[in-house]
Design a protein around this motif. Structure first.
Motif, mmCIF file in Angstrom:
data_model
loop_
_atom_site.group_PDB
_atom_site.id
_atom_site.type_symbol
_atom_site.label_atom_id
_atom_site.label_comp_id
_atom_site.label_asym_id
_atom_site.label_seq_id
_atom_site.Cartn_x
_atom_site.Cartn_y
_atom_site.Cartn_z
ATOM 1 N N LEU A 130 0.819 -1.213 0.000
ATOM 2 C CA LEU A 130 0.000 0.000 0.000
ATOM 3 C C LEU A 130 0.854 1.265 0.000
ATOM 4 C CD1 LEU A 130 -2.986 -0.803 2.408
ATOM 5 C CD2 LEU A 130 -3.066 -0.422 -0.062
ATOM 6 N N SER A 131 1.987 1.219 0.698
ATOM 7 C CA SER A 131 2.850 2.396 0.767
ATOM 8 C C SER A 131 3.518 2.703 -0.567
ATOM 9 C CB SER A 131 3.923 2.196 1.842
ATOM 10 O OG SER A 131 4.755 1.090 1.523
ATOM 11 N N GLN A 132 3.462 1.763 -1.508
ATOM 12 C CA GLN A 132 4.077 1.954 -2.820
ATOM 13 C C GLN A 132 3.052 2.311 -3.892
ATOM 14 O OE1 GLN A 132 5.722 -2.041 -2.851
ATOM 15 N NE2 GLN A 132 7.778 -1.279 -2.412
ATOM 16 N N ILE A 133 1.807 2.473 -3.476
ATOM 17 C CA ILE A 133 0.713 2.693 -4.425
ATOM 18 C C ILE A 133 0.093 4.065 -4.193
ATOM 19 C CG2 ILE A 133 -1.572 1.893 -5.158
ATOM 20 C CD1 ILE A 133 -0.763 -0.896 -4.210
ATOM 21 N N LYS A 134 -0.277 4.706 -5.283
ATOM 22 C CA LYS A 134 -1.041 5.945 -5.183
ATOM 23 C C LYS A 134 -2.344 5.760 -5.948
ATOM 24 C CE LYS A 134 -1.079 10.900 -6.159
ATOM 25 N NZ LYS A 134 -0.367 12.045 -6.784
ATOM 26 N N LEU A 135 -3.419 5.555 -5.225
ATOM 27 C CA LEU A 135 -4.734 5.396 -5.826
ATOM 28 C C LEU A 135 -5.601 6.590 -5.429
ATOM 29 C CD1 LEU A 135 -5.493 1.592 -5.279
ATOM 30 C CD2 LEU A 135 -5.076 2.731 -7.454
ATOM 31 N N LYS A 136 -6.016 7.362 -6.415
ATOM 32 C CA LYS A 136 -6.863 8.513 -6.116
ATOM 33 C C LYS A 136 -8.279 8.095 -5.739
ATOM 34 C CE LYS A 136 -6.011 10.528 -10.064
ATOM 35 N NZ LYS A 136 -6.060 11.529 -11.163
ATOM 36 N N SER A 137 -8.701 6.962 -6.256
ATOM 37 C CA SER A 137 -10.060 6.492 -6.004
ATOM 38 C C SER A 137 -10.139 5.736 -4.684
ATOM 39 C CB SER A 137 -10.513 5.581 -7.150
ATOM 40 O OG SER A 137 -11.715 4.921 -6.818
ATOM 41 N N THR A 138 -10.989 6.211 -3.787
ATOM 42 C CA THR A 138 -11.195 5.487 -2.529
ATOM 43 C C THR A 138 -11.898 4.157 -2.783
ATOM 44 O OG1 THR A 138 -13.238 6.758 -2.192
ATOM 45 C CG2 THR A 138 -11.239 7.569 -1.111
ATOM 46 N N ASN A 139 -12.703 4.091 -3.846
ATOM 47 C CA ASN A 139 -13.335 2.823 -4.214
ATOM 48 C C ASN A 139 -12.278 1.775 -4.542
ATOM 49 O OD1 ASN A 139 -15.751 4.189 -3.989
ATOM 50 N ND2 ASN A 139 -16.087 4.381 -6.185
ATOM 51 N N ALA A 140 -11.255 2.200 -5.282
ATOM 52 C CA ALA A 140 -10.180 1.283 -5.655
ATOM 53 C C ALA A 140 -9.417 0.812 -4.425
ATOM 54 C CB ALA A 140 -9.234 1.960 -6.641
ATOM 55 N N LEU A 141 -9.234 1.699 -3.459
ATOM 56 C CA LEU A 141 -8.536 1.317 -2.227
ATOM 57 C C LEU A 141 -9.303 0.246 -1.465
ATOM 58 C CD1 LEU A 141 -7.224 4.753 -0.873
ATOM 59 C CD2 LEU A 141 -5.836 2.764 -1.491
#
Length: 235
Positions: A130-141
């Motif tokens: 998770l610390s290596q990912i940037k997801l703008k969508s909270t749905n995707a998270l």
């Protein structure tokens, strides 16, 4: 790839040394689903993702669930759940069928311990933490979180100490995880579930997060002049 190293972050409770190679096989399509999710630019859309993406993710989840059924020791042909299979086509008929691996009706030889052949410590660029990912969508998270939870659940099954196959009880535990993933794909995905997103995230502001509205740090840009502002507006 440091096979056998302890897992980290969201995978930190994963048991990376086990005996059951069928669990390793069943995890393979789940990692494929995860990779497809993270590589899809539709998941950068904070408003949701379109119908083709939803169908694609459901199809990959169906493949995951078929593997769950394949590796389940089920001599009594007990119902193993069909909600995932019918997510694509409600008319699908799920047949238990014979075990494709065979040999589950006789005593098997004991196997040795194996290390999970997937690096869950962040060193594999194809399995980022998770610390290596940037997801703008909270749905995707949320969707990614449910996938990672299912991966960890597979490694913690009591059947991990068997040489092959998983019990029906463990199979239904994983089925519950897959139903949760299906629920998120259904609720967050599809054109009908899109929502309107009008604002830019503070992290994407060209002048920095402090330039976003409703921030205590928001201030008039002291370096701007009337001339530059008019010129910028004219462009």
């Amino acid at each position: 790839m440091p096979i056998g190293d302890p897992a980290k972050e969201q995978f930190r409770r994963a048991i990376v040394t086990l005996r059951n190679l069928h669990i390793v096989a069943a995890l393979s399509p789940l990692f494929t689903l995860r990779a497809e999710l993270l590589a899809n630019d539709e998941l950068s859309d904070r408003g949701g993702f379109d119908d083709p993406t939803q169908v694609h993710l459901k199809s990959l989840l169906v493949h995951c669930d078929r593997w769950r059924r394949r590796v389940t020791h089920n001599p009594d042909k007990t119902d193993l759940g069909d909600k995932i299979e019918k997510a694509i086509n409600a008319n699908n008929i799920v047949e238990i069928g014979d075990s494709p691996f065979g040999g589950d009706d006789i005593q098997n030889q004991s196997g040795g311990l194996i290390d999970l052949p997937y690096a869950l410590d962040g060193t594999d660029p194809d399995i980022p933490l998770l610390s290596q990912i940037k997801l703008k969508s909270t749905n995707a998270l949320v969707l990614l979180g449910s996938l990672d939870k299912a991966i960890v659940a597979w490694t913690r099954l009591n059947s991990r100490d068997r040489t092959r196959f998983i019990t029906r009880f463990d199979s239904m535990r994983i089925y519950g995880n897959y139903q949760e993933i299906l629920g998120y794909i259904t609720a967050f995905g599809g054109d009908l579930n899109r929502v309107d997103v009008a604002q830019v995230l503070p992290s994407e502001e060209p002048l920095g997060p402090s330039d976003s509205p409703n921030r205590r740090s928001e201030a008039v840009n002291a370096t701007a002049t009337v001339t530059t502002d008019v010129a910028a507006a004219a462009k």
